[in-house]
Scaffold this active site. Structure first.
Site, PDB file in Angstrom:
ATOM      1  N   GLU A  75    -122.736  66.641 -58.367  1.00 21.91           N
ATOM      2  CA  GLU A  75    -121.997  67.859 -58.677  1.00 21.91           C
ATOM      3  C   GLU A  75    -122.229  68.136 -60.160  1.00 21.91           C
ATOM      4  O   GLU A  75    -121.771  67.373 -61.014  1.00 21.91           O
ATOM      5  CB  GLU A  75    -120.506  67.672 -58.393  1.00 21.91           C
ATOM      6  CG  GLU A  75    -119.653  68.864 -58.786  1.00 21.91           C
ATOM      7  CD  GLU A  75    -118.161  68.576 -58.706  1.00 21.91           C
ATOM      8  OE1 GLU A  75    -117.394  69.368 -59.283  1.00 21.91           O
ATOM      9  OE2 GLU A  75    -117.762  67.556 -58.104  1.00 21.91           O
ATOM     10  N   ASP A 114    -110.692  72.174 -66.076  1.00 22.02           N
ATOM     11  CA  ASP A 114    -111.230  70.971 -66.686  1.00 22.02           C
ATOM     12  C   ASP A 114    -110.248  70.318 -67.644  1.00 22.02           C
ATOM     13  O   ASP A 114    -109.562  70.985 -68.413  1.00 22.02           O
ATOM     14  CB  ASP A 114    -112.519  71.294 -67.449  1.00 22.02           C
ATOM     15  CG  ASP A 114    -113.617  71.806 -66.538  1.00 22.02           C
ATOM     16  OD1 ASP A 114    -113.536  71.541 -65.333  1.00 22.02           O
ATOM     17  OD2 ASP A 114    -114.536  72.472 -67.041  1.00 22.02           O
TER      18      ASP A 114
END
Length: 266
Positions: free
Chosen positions: A49, A60
């Site tokens: 990924e 994130d």
């Protein structure tokens, strides 16, 4: 069967769950990020990924944000995504998913993005900030090209939403282990186990759990009920602190957790 689904099936046939490893592209520089992805594949990851850096990474955590901001500061451009995927695909057969926020795809052109990714050897997209009902153009492009489309399911998702996600996802459903941003956690939320069970009720073929998984014990725990474990922050930290050797060591340790777990359905 898609390349991503086939990778999960191969892991299951070997009596284990799949290890999905995340790394940001362009960190610490473009070539090293390419080498890091290949190292990760050679060290036990079943699926890669890869995340192109984005200016507003709402999902994130701190470690990944710092890495992606460094990549942007280093001059990473959207087109570098395809350059990286092409080189990584040339060096490994492990399927490559690009984890991207949808805005860069829209700006580049959905069909053009899909065509470029396919030509580079990519397997599909993980799109964390768009739901299937708002992704008609991407769904059509992925149907045309055969690319996988991985949507996210969260513990707060309604049954109606889960049904829509299962119906429109291919490869696997990215099952969010806990609410919040990415990062290492001492304990994983029990909500992930409940969410996977709910997805099973809606007929999901493959559910991979991510966010907060940082060691082999947690990988093994997740693979007691899920088809794959997704690890990001621990790998980015290892690359940052120990370079390619440190990344390889951490990846091998995490991959060991898949062997001790019983793959779902075995």
């Amino acid at each position: 069967m898609s390349r991503v689904a086939a990778a999960i099936a191969r892991a299951k046939a070997e009596g284990r769950g799949a290890f999905v490893g995340y790394l940001p592209l362009g960190f610490p520089d473009l070539q090293t990020s390419i080498d890091a992805a290949v190292t990760l594949a050679e060290s036990g990851a079943d699926i890669l990924e890869l995340g192109p850096p984005y200016s507003d990474p709402v999902m994130d955590g701190t470690v990944i944000q710092e890495a992606t901001q460094a990549a942007l500061a280093g001059g990473f451009r959207l087109r570098d995504t395809f350059t990286a995927v092409r080189e990584i695909a040339r060096r490994t057969d492990v399927p490559i998913l690009v984890m991207t926020y949808i805005n860069p795809v829209l700006q580049f052109g959905v069909d053009r993005y899909a065509d470029e990714l396919l030509a580079a050897g990519g397997a599909g997209l993980i799109t964390p900030d768009i739901t299937p009902d708002a992704a008609a153009d991407w769904i059509a492009a992925s149907e045309r090209t055969g690319l996988d489309r991985v949507f996210l399911a969260a513990p707060t998702s309604t049954d109606e939403r889960l049904a829509l996600i299962v119906e429109n996802s291919t490869g696997f459903v990215y099952t969010v282990s806990t609410m919040g941003i990415t990062g290492e956690r001492a304990q994983l939320d029990a909500a992930a186990r409940t969410l996977v069970a709910r997805l099973r009720e809606h007929g999901v073929e493959h559910a991979c759990v991510g966010i907060g998984i940082s060691n082999a014990e947690q990988v093994a725990s997740v693979l007691d009920y899920a088809d794959g474990a997704i690890v990001g922050t621990a790998l980015v930290r290892a690359l940052r602190d120990g370079g390619l050797d440190g990344l390889a060591e951490t990846a091998r340790a995490l991959a060991a957790g898949t062997v001790t777990a019983s793959a779902t359905g075995n």
